[in-house]
Design a protein around this motif. Structure first.
Motif: not given
Length: 516
Positions: A493-512
């Motif tokens: 929910m801290n992401f601007e688009n919440g559950y509709d956030t695109i996380i990038g290839d292999r989830g590169t926009k997320l931390s480990g």
């Protein structure tokens, strides 16, 4: 030959369209040959006005041979169509007839081309789908032994090569043989002697083309391998870009790519050298035929023995030139098909790859695990005579929580991978509620397992779709509940688009930690 028959089976899926295309090719070839034949009456009208057709029906002489009868009948039919009148009237009707013939020739050429383009693209689409389906059918160890870039190249580059070389090839392969047959028939009717002379030089041309084609197929197969090497380097670099940068290995990776790219460059040069050789060789041999025909046919006209009229000789030369152009296009088609066949060989290698992890012929149903999972004297080896698991016997009851521990390489992951049948034991069995898991359908079996892999695998999609992977019908409330259970809802929910956030290839926009 096997590759040809395999491609033919794909084409026959569209047999109704192919039949329609053949019909259009027949009409096109007839109109094309007739338009060339009309040059004779045109020249007769312009240069031999005293011989302009009268439009009256003339009785056919009885002592004519078969080919002469056909030639006479064809001339009589054209004379009948043009009708009687002065040269200007005949010329006007002749021009109108040429326009009508050319109009229908191009209409049917367009229809044949469009229909065959649909067939071509359909064949390539079916090939690409079959390769992709084969990847899902193949066992896990198949992917562990091969480079990802090469597997991607089979679907993208190899299928694109098939597409590029089938595109226009099937159109000409359907059109040109029929067109050549019609032109050849007209040439024989006009002068079988000159046609026979033309045939005498054909075998050397076919021999040269066949030799070039064999070399072309070998070089194309080699070039496709070079494309796979480049794809592999790219895939590995992009997937591991964090490691590359962390160890300052950019120069090393750039140099590796340059080497692969140079090898591809050299392979392409060899390929083009062979492919470009076909056209000038074919053209030179074809011109040799034309010169011979000009010399002999010209003497026949000059002798004025009635064997060959001047306008007939000009029509014959025009037909021969059209035939040579068709033969040249056909030789280019052959080159493209050889390149396409080389690529299909790599594609069919995937499609034909057997899988020893398959559904049984008479599967037993399984809804859930009721009692236990049992390993019965299980042995497994990746390489012959190098067992990873040796005589494993173990039983886990429903409701039990267990941990499997051991040093790296001891076989912990392999042991667990046997449960969803990523691999099958070399000997022994894995049983669920007393039934060997090989007696169940793979889909039914795997629905009973929830798997968290050692490597975090995410898709280039929204957080919502990653959580509900493969379940587009799932309620959003259930997705949120699952995220809360995994303690992920708050940071989502801290992401601007919440559950509709695109996380990038292999989830590169997320931390480990967020990925886990």
């Amino acid at each position: 030959m096997k590759a040809y028959s395999r491609i033919l089976r794909y084409i026959l899926r569209y047999k109704t369209l192919v039949v329609l295309a053949v019909f259009c090719s027949l009409i096109y070839a007839s109109m094309n040959g007739f338009s060339a034949y009309l040059i004779g009456p045109f020249m007769k009208t312009i240069f031999f006005q005293n011989e302009v057709v009268s439009g009256d029906k003339v009785n056919q002489p009885q002592d004519l041979k078969v080919l002469e009868k056909i030639k006479y009948s064809l001339k009589a039919k054209v004379d009948e169509i043009l009708g009687k009148g002065n040269p200007k009237d005949v010329l006007s009707r002749l021009c109108l007839l040429v326009l009508v013939v050319i109009f229908f020739k191009n209409i049917f050429s367009y229809m044949q081309g469009y229909i065959m383009a649909y067939v071509e693209q359909g064949v390539v689409r079916n090939l690409r789908e079959d390769v992709y389906e084969s990847y899902h059918r193949l066992p896990l160890y198949y992917f562990q032994e091969r480079k990802t870039g090469d597997l991607i190249s089979r679907v993208i580059n190899d299928c694109n090569t098939v597409n590029t070389n089938l595109n226009s090839s099937l159109i000409n392969l359907m059109k040109e043989p029929i067109n050549i047959f019609v032109l050849l028939s007209l040439m024989i009717v006009i002068s079988w002697q000159l046609a026979l002379i033309s045939f005498l030089v054909a075998p050397p041309i076919l021999f040269v083309i066949s030799r070039i084609s064999k070399k072309l197929r070998r070089r194309t197969t080699h070039t496709q391998g070079r494309v796979s090497a480049i794809t592999s380097v790219l895939e590995e670099t992009i997937s591991n870009i964090r490691v590359v940068k962390a160890f300052a290995m950019e120069p090393f990776e750039i140099n590796k790519f340059k080497k692969a790219n140079y090898k591809y460059f050299r392979s392409l040069l060899r390929l083009f050298r062979i492919r470009r050789l076909s056209s000038p060789v074919t053209e030179f041999l074809g011109v040799t035929i034309a010169v011979g025909v000009l010399w002999i046919g010209g003497r026949m006209v000059i002798d004025q023995r009635g064997i060959l009229a001047p306008e007939e000789f000009i029509v014959f030369i025009l037909l021969l030139i059209s035939l040579m152009q068709g033969a040249k296009r056909l030789s280019e088609v052959n080159n493209k098909i050889q390149m396409g066949i080389a690529a299909t060989g790599r594609v069919f290698e995937i499609i034909d790859q057997p899988s020893d992890i398959a559904d049984p012929p008479h599967p037993r149903p399984i809804d859930r695990i009721c009692d236990s999972i049992r390993f019965c004297n299980v042995w497994y080896e990746y390489n012959p005579d190098e067992p990873v698991l040796k005589g494993i016997n173990m039983e886990v009851k429903v409701g039990e929580n267990i941990a499997i521990v051991g040093p790296s390489g001891a076989g912990k992951s392999t042991l667990v991978d046997l449960l969803p049948r990523f691999f099958d034991p070399v000997s022994g069995s894995v049983e669920i509620d007393g039934v060997d898991i090989r007696e169940h359908r793979l889909d039914d079996l795997r629905k009973n397992f929830g798997i968290v892999t050692q490597e975090t695998i995410l898709f280039h999609d929204t957080i919502r779709d990653n959580i509900a992977y493969g379940r587009p019908d799932i309620l959003f409330e259930d997705i949120v509940e699952a995220a809360k259970t995994a303690f992920a809802h708050d940071f989502i929910m801290n992401f601007e688009n919440g559950y509709d956030t695109i996380i990038g290839d292999r989830g590169t926009k997320l931390s480990g930690g967020q990925k886990q």
